[in-house]
Design a protein around this motif. Structure first.
Motif, PDB file in Angstrom:
ATOM      1  N   ASP A  96       0.803  -2.005   0.229  1.00 18.48           N
ATOM      2  CA  ASP A  96      -0.121   0.063  -0.006  1.00 18.48           C
ATOM      3  C   ASP A  96       1.182   1.033  -0.244  1.00 18.48           C
ATOM      4  O   ASP A  96       0.593   2.136  -0.433  1.00 18.48           O
ATOM      5  CB  ASP A  96      -1.128   0.027   0.779  1.00 18.48           C
ATOM      6  CG  ASP A  96      -1.859  -1.595   1.212  1.00 18.48           C
ATOM      7  OD1 ASP A  96      -2.437  -1.320  -0.247  1.00 18.48           O
ATOM      8  OD2 ASP A  96      -2.949  -1.327   2.599  1.00 18.48           O
ATOM      9  N   GLN A 124       2.216   1.777  -3.652  1.00 20.42           N
ATOM     10  CA  GLN A 124       1.271   2.286  -4.270  1.00 20.42           C
ATOM     11  C   GLN A 124       1.262   3.103  -4.051  1.00 20.42           C
ATOM     12  O   GLN A 124       1.297   4.633  -5.507  1.00 20.42           O
ATOM     13  CB  GLN A 124       0.663   1.204  -3.866  1.00 20.42           C
ATOM     14  CG  GLN A 124      -0.853   1.230  -5.075  1.00 20.42           C
ATOM     15  CD  GLN A 124      -2.106   0.258  -5.058  1.00 20.42           C
ATOM     16  OE1 GLN A 124      -2.303   0.387  -4.034  1.00 20.42           O
ATOM     17  NE2 GLN A 124      -2.786   0.685  -6.280  1.00 20.42           N
ATOM     18  N   SER A 130       4.451   5.269  -5.782  1.00 16.50           N
ATOM     19  CA  SER A 130       4.476   5.603  -6.892  1.00 16.50           C
ATOM     20  C   SER A 130       2.839   6.298  -7.326  1.00 16.50           C
ATOM     21  O   SER A 130       3.848   7.500  -7.902  1.00 16.50           O
ATOM     22  CB  SER A 130       4.018   4.394  -7.177  1.00 16.50           C
ATOM     23  OG  SER A 130       3.932   4.805  -8.787  1.00 16.50           O
TER      24      SER A 130
END
Length: 72
Positions: free
Chosen positions: A59, A62, A65
């Protein structure tokens, strides 16, 4: 995320002893059973902790990113 927020199927599956563990317990001397049960529980809790850590790391990666991509 807390352990209580995990789906019941996950926590139930992780709390059950495997067939191999059940076999070891059934063939163990009576004085060793409490020790083995505690050891198996500790291993299961460690695996659950590792699984939660991997989920949280995923998580985080992500989200990082997304922030990198939007910060341009």
């Amino acid at each position: 995320m807390s352990v209580s927020a995990l789906p019941a199927s996950v926590t139930t599956a992780l709390s059950r002893l495997s067939k191999a563990q059940q076999d070891v317990l059934s063939s163990a001397p009576a004085e060793m059973k409490p020790f083995l049960e505690a050891q198996f529980k500790m291993t299961q809790e460690q695996q659950l902790g590792e699984w939660i850590t991997k989920m949280m790391k995923g998580d985080h990666e992500q989200a990082t990113s997304v922030l990198r991509n939007t910060a341009g």
